[in-house]
Design a protein around this motif. Structure first.
Motif, mmCIF file in Angstrom:
data_model
loop_
_atom_site.group_PDB
_atom_site.id
_atom_site.type_symbol
_atom_site.label_atom_id
_atom_site.label_comp_id
_atom_site.label_asym_id
_atom_site.label_seq_id
_atom_site.Cartn_x
_atom_site.Cartn_y
_atom_site.Cartn_z
ATOM 1 N N TYR A 73 9.707 -14.928 11.056
ATOM 2 C CA TYR A 73 10.269 -16.189 11.530
ATOM 3 C C TYR A 73 9.573 -17.441 10.964
ATOM 4 C CZ TYR A 73 12.371 -13.035 14.903
ATOM 5 O OH TYR A 73 13.062 -12.000 15.484
ATOM 6 N N LYS A 75 8.958 -20.595 8.652
ATOM 7 C CA LYS A 75 9.746 -21.497 7.814
ATOM 8 C C LYS A 75 8.806 -22.550 7.228
ATOM 9 C CE LYS A 75 13.483 -23.393 9.033
ATOM 10 N NZ LYS A 75 14.525 -24.182 9.745
ATOM 11 N N TYR A 124 13.217 -17.832 18.525
ATOM 12 C CA TYR A 124 12.739 -18.741 17.482
ATOM 13 C C TYR A 124 13.902 -19.585 16.966
ATOM 14 C CZ TYR A 124 8.351 -16.125 17.157
ATOM 15 O OH TYR A 124 7.143 -15.540 17.425
ATOM 16 N N ASN A 126 15.583 -20.777 14.002
ATOM 17 C CA ASN A 126 15.624 -20.460 12.576
ATOM 18 C C ASN A 126 16.527 -21.400 11.785
ATOM 19 O OD1 ASN A 126 13.899 -18.157 12.778
ATOM 20 N ND2 ASN A 126 15.599 -17.039 13.698
#
Length: 280
Positions: A73, A75, A124, A126
């Motif tokens: 997860y 980024k 999460y 995303n």
């Protein structure tokens, strides 16, 4: 290696640079001043609190904070911010604070910390950047994050992801954990060395964790052992007494104000412990 608060003082009275430096930074002293200083604990636990396992104490070449997997997860390009919440964010408020040190227990200024975590429901973001953000340590190596206690999702215990990078050095990717979580016993990734120190703060939580990066540093001076004085200098200070911030004592004919909650020990007399006592 698991280390508790007691072992940071070396058991037989040896106090690590990290414990001394944390105490001085918490008391507002400069790093050079404290590295010539005396024993003091930065986060003394009081009352019925128990000391969970901590990140390894940096003590001239000891192990850095252990890495853990990034997970699916992460980024890049998170916003720079120290708070991941606003007034309407659901969840139990959590403040995480601490320091970033190198191998010689000196603070690392300008270190990058990139945090990401699940929301209160264990999900999460995303597509956007909810519960994602990065910041940099200040001149004393300190950081502070305002967030919530993350929710649970299948297969994992409660945790916060973080990447930590000293300027020009490799990235440490790891995870921080909460003590007393039932799923700590069943999560195959859980590492007790990555437990935060967590306490209740009204309806919120406060957590502390210090990172030790694999960053070579000049060792600098070691804490100077303080001999236990012989004889009684007089005054109200007493070994074994519990003191809280603002308490006043006398020692050797002079007055002192307590800076940090602690239980007094021989060798921590007020003139010998500027991280704990301020001369009045």
């Amino acid at each position: 290696m698991d280390r508790n608060i007691e072992s940071e003082t070396g058991g037989a009275g040896h106090v690590t640079r990290k414990a001394v430096l944390r105490a001085a930074l918490a008391a507002g002293l400069t790093a050079p001043a404290v590295l010539m200083g005396v024993p003091a604990l930065a986060r003394t636990l009081t009352g019925s609190e128990e000391a969970p396992a901590l990140t390894p104490t940096c003590d001239d070449g000891d192990d850095p904070t252990p890495p853990q997997m990034e997970g699916p997860y992460f980024k890049p390009n998170s916003p720079r911010r120290t708070s991941l919440v606003d007034a309407s964010t659901p969840g139990t408020r959590l403040t995480v604070s601490g320091y970033v040190f190198g191998l010689a227990c000196r603070p690392v200024a300008g270190a990058l910390l990139d945090f990401w975590q699940a929301d209160v429901n264990g999900a999460y973001d995303n597509t956007g950047f909810r519960f994602r953000g990065h910041q940099f340590t200040d001149a004393s190596g300190a950081f502070r994050l305002s967030t919530i206690v993350p929710g649970l999702y299948p297969g994992r215990t409660r945790h916060i992801h973080v990447k930590v990078q000293a300027p020009g050095r490799p990235v440490l990717t790891t995870q921080l954990y909460f003590p007393g979580e039932p799923r700590n016993n069943t999560d195959s990734l859980f590492d007790p060395r990555l437990l935060m120190t967590v306490r209740d703060a009204g309806g919120a939580k406060e957590a502390a964790f210090d990172f030790v990066l694999n960053v070579p540093q000049d060792p600098g001076p070691s804490p100077t052992p303080t001999p236990t004085p012989t004889g009684t200098p007089g005054g109200t200070w007493a070994a074994g007494a519990t003191y809280r911030p603002g308490d006043s004592v006398t020692y050797g004919g002079r007055g002192y104000a307590c800076l940090q909650a602690h239980t007094a020990q021989a060798g921590w007399e007020p003139p010998n412990a500027p991280a704990l006592w301020r001369l009045l």
